[in-house]
Design an enzyme around this catalytic site. Structure first.
Site, PDB file in Angstrom:
ATOM      1  N   LYS A 157       0.702  -1.065   0.004  1.00  0.00           N
ATOM      2  CA  LYS A 157       0.062  -0.069   0.003  1.00  0.00           C
ATOM      3  C   LYS A 157       0.940   1.430   0.014  1.00  0.00           C
ATOM      4  O   LYS A 157       0.423   2.393  -0.468  1.00  0.00           O
ATOM      5  CB  LYS A 157      -0.957  -0.074   1.180  1.00  0.00           C
ATOM      6  CG  LYS A 157      -2.059  -0.998   1.071  1.00  0.00           C
ATOM      7  CD  LYS A 157      -3.082  -0.797   2.304  1.00  0.00           C
ATOM      8  CE  LYS A 157      -4.170  -2.006   2.136  1.00  0.00           C
ATOM      9  NZ  LYS A 157      -5.175  -1.794   3.061  1.00  0.00           N
ATOM     10  N   ASP A 162     -10.113   2.656   2.341  1.00  0.00           N
ATOM     11  CA  ASP A 162     -10.262   1.750   3.655  1.00  0.00           C
ATOM     12  C   ASP A 162     -11.059   2.677   4.567  1.00  0.00           C
ATOM     13  O   ASP A 162     -11.972   2.190   5.164  1.00  0.00           O
ATOM     14  CB  ASP A 162      -8.740   1.578   4.000  1.00  0.00           C
ATOM     15  CG  ASP A 162      -8.467   0.203   3.342  1.00  0.00           C
ATOM     16  OD1 ASP A 162      -9.273  -0.600   3.070  1.00  0.00           O
ATOM     17  OD2 ASP A 162      -7.162  -0.022   3.638  1.00  0.00           O
TER      18      ASP A 162
HETATM   19  P1  NAP Z   1      -0.034  -2.635   9.959  1.00  0.00           P
HETATM   20  O1  NAP Z   1       0.153  -1.535   8.935  1.00  0.00           O
HETATM   21  O2  NAP Z   1       0.737  -3.447  10.005  1.00  0.00           O
HETATM   22  O3  NAP Z   1      -0.585  -2.004  11.319  1.00  0.00           O
HETATM   23  C1  NAP Z   1      -0.570  -2.946  12.459  1.00  0.00           C
HETATM   24  C2  NAP Z   1      -0.089  -2.202  13.686  1.00  0.00           C
HETATM   25  O4  NAP Z   1      -0.491  -2.712  14.834  1.00  0.00           O
HETATM   26  C3  NAP Z   1       1.420  -1.917  13.647  1.00  0.00           C
HETATM   27  O5  NAP Z   1       1.926  -0.764  13.754  1.00  0.00           O
HETATM   28  C4  NAP Z   1       2.109  -3.161  14.692  1.00  0.00           C
HETATM   29  O6  NAP Z   1       3.136  -2.929  15.288  1.00  0.00           O
HETATM   30  C5  NAP Z   1       0.812  -2.886  15.715  1.00  0.00           C
HETATM   31  N1  NAP Z   1       0.887  -4.025  16.546  1.00  0.00           N
HETATM   32  C6  NAP Z   1       1.009  -5.153  16.418  1.00  0.00           C
HETATM   33  N2  NAP Z   1       0.978  -5.814  17.443  1.00  0.00           N
HETATM   34  C7  NAP Z   1       0.572  -5.155  18.388  1.00  0.00           C
HETATM   35  C8  NAP Z   1       0.242  -5.244  19.881  1.00  0.00           C
HETATM   36  N3  NAP Z   1       0.199  -6.438  20.432  1.00  0.00           N
HETATM   37  N4  NAP Z   1      -0.392  -4.200  20.500  1.00  0.00           N
HETATM   38  C9  NAP Z   1      -0.450  -2.935  19.789  1.00  0.00           C
HETATM   39  N5  NAP Z   1      -0.130  -2.847  18.559  1.00  0.00           N
HETATM   40  C10 NAP Z   1       0.399  -3.870  17.740  1.00  0.00           C
HETATM   41  O7  NAP Z   1      -1.377  -3.380   9.603  1.00  0.00           O
HETATM   42  P2  NAP Z   1      -2.825  -2.611   8.586  1.00  0.00           P
HETATM   43  O8  NAP Z   1      -2.333  -2.791   7.459  1.00  0.00           O
HETATM   44  O9  NAP Z   1      -2.763  -1.429   9.318  1.00  0.00           O
HETATM   45  O10 NAP Z   1      -3.770  -3.809   9.117  1.00  0.00           O
HETATM   46  C11 NAP Z   1      -4.007  -4.106  10.749  1.00  0.00           C
HETATM   47  C12 NAP Z   1      -5.416  -5.172  10.614  1.00  0.00           C
HETATM   48  O11 NAP Z   1      -6.393  -4.743   9.979  1.00  0.00           O
HETATM   49  C13 NAP Z   1      -4.896  -6.465   9.866  1.00  0.00           C
HETATM   50  O12 NAP Z   1      -5.278  -7.512  10.776  1.00  0.00           O
HETATM   51  C14 NAP Z   1      -5.486  -6.368   8.573  1.00  0.00           C
HETATM   52  O13 NAP Z   1      -5.741  -7.547   8.123  1.00  0.00           O
HETATM   53  C15 NAP Z   1      -6.604  -5.761   8.867  1.00  0.00           C
HETATM   54  N6  NAP Z   1      -7.420  -4.658   7.703  1.00  0.00           N
HETATM   55  C16 NAP Z   1      -8.856  -4.809   7.696  1.00  0.00           C
HETATM   56  C17 NAP Z   1      -9.443  -4.370   6.697  1.00  0.00           C
HETATM   57  C18 NAP Z   1     -10.924  -4.601   6.290  1.00  0.00           C
HETATM   58  O14 NAP Z   1     -11.193  -4.299   5.261  1.00  0.00           O
HETATM   59  N7  NAP Z   1     -11.691  -5.258   7.200  1.00  0.00           N
HETATM   60  C19 NAP Z   1      -8.636  -3.355   5.973  1.00  0.00           C
HETATM   61  C20 NAP Z   1      -7.218  -3.056   6.346  1.00  0.00           C
HETATM   62  C21 NAP Z   1      -6.638  -3.873   7.091  1.00  0.00           C
HETATM   63  P3  NAP Z   1       4.374  -3.625  14.471  1.00  0.00           P
HETATM   64  O15 NAP Z   1       4.509  -3.311  12.978  1.00  0.00           O
HETATM   65  O16 NAP Z   1       5.638  -3.234  15.154  1.00  0.00           O
HETATM   66  O17 NAP Z   1       4.177  -5.274  14.536  1.00  0.00           O
END
Ligand code: NAP
Length: 284
Positions: free
Chosen positions: A70, A107
């Site tokens: 992304k 999103d």
């Molecule tokens: P991302 O950019 O990797 O962001 C996730 C964040 O959460 C990162 O900063 C990560 O830190 C942090 N994190 C990990 N473990 C944690 C914990 N125990 N406590 C607090 N923070 C923590 O991912 P994303 O793209 O934003 O996606 C996040 C989630 O949303 C995923 O599960 C994804 O599948 C979901 N999602 C769903 C949709 C939908 O349409 N339903 C759309 C987009 C995303 P680190 O990088 O240091 O691990």
């Protein structure tokens, strides 16, 4: 490419083969009798330049972009929507004439439409806690702040990421107050109406519970972006505490619907897309 060939759309990611996007988009194309096909483009990082170089030649007219590209795709874009500029990430690309690429991020809009239209949540004046400060969180906070949320507390395992997102929000929006949290343990949720999990924590059964049942209450809506599993431990505990709950399937639906509308200039057939998505999700 002969004129009669169908327009090609698809999702670019790595991995991407379990994506549900082809289910909903192909169902919508068929329903509206649009001669188009939605595919999965699972590409390794080294393949990106040649993939983008071959878009026109392969009749690719639009893309969704998922993990991990992304942010990476920004360098290929000729134009970025305000949402892309705020989040520094794009999940939807329109391929215009001569390979001119427009980048959008649907999103946040997908989340907003599910939250407001389906779940009936009124954002203005409310207080929220956001778990995670990554790509999805940025898209969500952008929408919450545009819609005048009063206060939002952000927690991420990476404290600097949470602090940077809070600062960016406070710099861009004057109505909402964003704060980065160092820990969740001392946080009192009694005056919080919305808790959002935008971390991947909860995808695995053995994942820790980030907020305990005792902290949640009947005045809270707990929104987990995860949709596989359909009910994370966080949602189970929230339900037991009497909170309202939602998983991320609705966000997936509405972000896809907005992408579809950007590509085709037609109103997305929501119920057709929802049915296809729900059917696909059962097979995960
Ligand atoms: P991302 O950019 O990797 O962001 C996730 C964040 O959460 C990162 O900063 C990560 O830190 C942090 N994190 C990990 N473990 C944690 C914990 N125990 N406590 C607090 N923070 C923590 O991912 P994303 O793209 O934003 O996606 C996040 C989630 O949303 C995923 O599960 C994804 O599948 C979901 N999602 C769903 C949709 C939908 O349409 N339903 C759309 C987009 C995303 P680190 O990088 O240091 O691990």
């Amino acid at each position: 490419m002969p004129k009669s060939s169908p327009k090609i759309y698809g999702v670019l990611g790595y991995p991407a083969k379990h994506s549900l996007s082809p289910d909903m988009h192909n169902a919508a194309f068929q329903y509206l009798k649009i001669e188009a096909e939605y595919r999965i483009f699972e590409k390794e990082p080294a393949e990106l330049d040649s993939f983008f170089g071959g878009l026109a030649e392969n009749n690719i007219c639009g893309l969704n972009v998922t993990i991990p590209y992304k942010e990476e795709v920004l360098k290929y874009l000729a134009w970025q929507s305000p949402e892309v500029r705020f989040t520094a990430a794009s999940n939807t690309i329109i391929v215009k004439e001569k390979g001119y690429l427009e980048g959008w991020n649907t999103d946040g809009i997908g989340f907003h439409r599910h939250l407001v239209q389906d779940l009936g949540f009124e954002i203005a004046g409310k207080k929220a806690v956001l778990l995670g400060a990554g790509g999805a969180s940025k898209a969500i906070i952008d929408q919450l702040a545009r819609n005048k949320i009063r206060e939002i507390s952000i927690y991420d395992i990476d404290k600097q990421r949470a602090a940077a997102l809070a600062k960016k929000t406070n710099d861009a929006f004057k109505v909402s107050k964003a704060t980065a949290l160092d820990s969740l343990s001392s946080l009192d949720f009694s005056d919080t109406q919305l808790l959002i999990n935008a971390t991947p924590i909860g995808m695995k059964l053995e994942d820790p519970l980030l907020v305990s049942r005792e902290k949640m209450h009947s005045g809270l809506l707990v929104y987990d972006l995860i949709y596989n599993p359909a009910e994370t431990n966080l949602l189970k505990e929230a339900k037991a505490a009497g909170a309202k709950v939602a998983n991320g399937l609705g966000m997936l639906l509405y972000q896809g619907a907005r992408s579809f509308e950007l590509w085709t200039d037609k109103i997305a057939p929501i119920e057709i897309m929802r049915n296809a998505l729900e059917k696909g999700a059962k097979g995960l």
